[in-house]
Design a protein around this motif. Sequence first.
Motif, mmCIF file in Angstrom:
data_model
loop_
_atom_site.group_PDB
_atom_site.id
_atom_site.type_symbol
_atom_site.label_atom_id
_atom_site.label_comp_id
_atom_site.label_asym_id
_atom_site.label_seq_id
_atom_site.Cartn_x
_atom_site.Cartn_y
_atom_site.Cartn_z
ATOM 1 N N GLU A 91 0.942 -1.252 0.129
ATOM 2 C CA GLU A 91 0.056 -0.006 -0.023
ATOM 3 C C GLU A 91 0.780 1.249 0.091
ATOM 4 O O GLU A 91 0.397 2.406 -0.124
ATOM 5 N N PHE A 92 2.013 1.069 -0.148
ATOM 6 C CA PHE A 92 2.968 2.246 0.069
ATOM 7 C C PHE A 92 2.881 3.028 -0.906
ATOM 8 O O PHE A 92 2.343 4.479 -1.136
ATOM 9 N N VAL A 93 2.925 2.505 -2.327
ATOM 10 C CA VAL A 93 2.917 3.531 -3.354
ATOM 11 C C VAL A 93 1.398 4.252 -3.502
ATOM 12 O O VAL A 93 1.409 5.387 -3.861
ATOM 13 N N PRO A 94 0.361 3.598 -3.283
ATOM 14 C CA PRO A 94 -0.803 4.167 -3.440
ATOM 15 C C PRO A 94 -1.016 5.487 -2.299
ATOM 16 O O PRO A 94 -1.544 6.417 -2.656
ATOM 17 N N GLU A 95 -0.345 5.202 -1.223
ATOM 18 C CA GLU A 95 -0.485 6.311 -0.034
ATOM 19 C C GLU A 95 0.503 7.389 -0.486
ATOM 20 O O GLU A 95 0.101 8.541 -0.355
ATOM 21 N N VAL A 96 1.570 7.069 -1.316
ATOM 22 C CA VAL A 96 2.420 8.363 -1.854
ATOM 23 C C VAL A 96 1.735 9.041 -2.921
ATOM 24 O O VAL A 96 1.698 10.198 -2.983
ATOM 25 N N ARG A 97 0.804 8.045 -3.557
ATOM 26 C CA ARG A 97 0.262 8.916 -4.865
ATOM 27 C C ARG A 97 -1.040 9.793 -4.376
ATOM 28 O O ARG A 97 -1.061 10.812 -4.882
ATOM 29 N N MET A 98 -1.402 9.467 -3.129
ATOM 30 C CA MET A 98 -2.535 10.469 -2.492
ATOM 31 C C MET A 98 -1.921 11.556 -1.982
ATOM 32 O O MET A 98 -2.478 12.821 -2.055
ATOM 33 N N LEU A 99 -0.641 11.459 -1.347
ATOM 34 C CA LEU A 99 0.201 12.571 -0.856
ATOM 35 C C LEU A 99 0.468 13.699 -1.892
ATOM 36 O O LEU A 99 0.372 14.710 -1.893
ATOM 37 N N GLU A 100 0.950 12.931 -3.085
ATOM 38 C CA GLU A 100 1.300 13.520 -4.274
ATOM 39 C C GLU A 100 0.270 14.357 -4.904
ATOM 40 O O GLU A 100 0.413 15.498 -5.308
ATOM 41 N N LYS A 101 -0.959 13.682 -4.852
ATOM 42 C CA LYS A 101 -2.159 14.605 -5.562
ATOM 43 C C LYS A 101 -2.408 15.549 -4.547
ATOM 44 O O LYS A 101 -2.663 16.700 -5.220
ATOM 45 N N THR A 102 -2.292 15.596 -3.349
ATOM 46 C CA THR A 102 -2.573 16.646 -2.270
ATOM 47 C C THR A 102 -1.675 17.696 -2.436
ATOM 48 O O THR A 102 -2.083 19.159 -2.601
ATOM 49 N N LEU A 103 -0.412 17.476 -2.545
ATOM 50 C CA LEU A 103 0.594 18.366 -2.779
ATOM 51 C C LEU A 103 0.478 19.166 -4.121
ATOM 52 O O LEU A 103 0.797 20.414 -4.014
ATOM 53 N N ARG A 104 0.242 18.309 -5.030
ATOM 54 C CA ARG A 104 0.285 18.950 -6.416
ATOM 55 C C ARG A 104 -1.128 19.881 -6.486
ATOM 56 O O ARG A 104 -0.865 21.241 -6.935
ATOM 57 N N HIS A 105 -2.192 19.799 -5.780
ATOM 58 C CA HIS A 105 -3.381 20.387 -5.510
ATOM 59 C C HIS A 105 -2.883 21.811 -5.066
ATOM 60 O O HIS A 105 -3.168 23.067 -5.193
ATOM 61 N N HIS A 106 -2.362 21.670 -3.759
ATOM 62 C CA HIS A 106 -1.884 22.780 -3.013
ATOM 63 C C HIS A 106 -0.833 23.511 -3.734
ATOM 64 O O HIS A 106 -0.832 24.927 -3.678
#
Length: 166
Positions: A91-106
């Motif tokens: 589940e590591f990569v899926p969690e990283v992708r969610m963080l990436e999405k939030t950071l990209r938005h911000h």
Amino acid sequence: MKADEVLTAHHDVLRGLLRDLAETTDAETERRRQLRDELLRQLEIHTQIEDELFYPAVRNVSPLLSLAHAEHRQIDDQLATVMRMAVDDPEFVPEVRMLEKTLRHHTMEEEQRMFPHSHALGEDRLEELGEQLRARQHELARSGGMRLIIRLKRATLRLTPTAGPS
Ligand SMILES: [Fe+2]
Ligand SMILES: [Fe+2]
């Protein structure tokens, strides 16, 4: 460099680290650990220079401050989840992708909305602020204090049990 240029350049570093981390395989545990530690370090520095210098400076020219602070907290929470995971967890990569999405938005919101607001401060002030941001960024990157904060934070994150149904 003006303040918005300094921060945008640092956003590129953060986005690059998240992309590299998301592209690692479950077998690349050492590289994953190194990229994750570097991400934690750079995110700490970025949040600190914005909270300490940039956000107070644009308080009167941008209405986005409380939203931005809320998004920093969300990024922090998602980072904590990634820090608590075993690096070979599927589940590591899926969690990283969610963080990436939030950071990209911000970061896009800052670049497309808040930074244009900051132009109301004028060229001279933005240059001066840019120099302050850069100096503080380098100071934090070098400082033993920052390394200590990171070590303590990492230890705390690892000791905190994951919230959720028991
Ligand atoms: Fe931010
Ligand atoms: Fe930012």
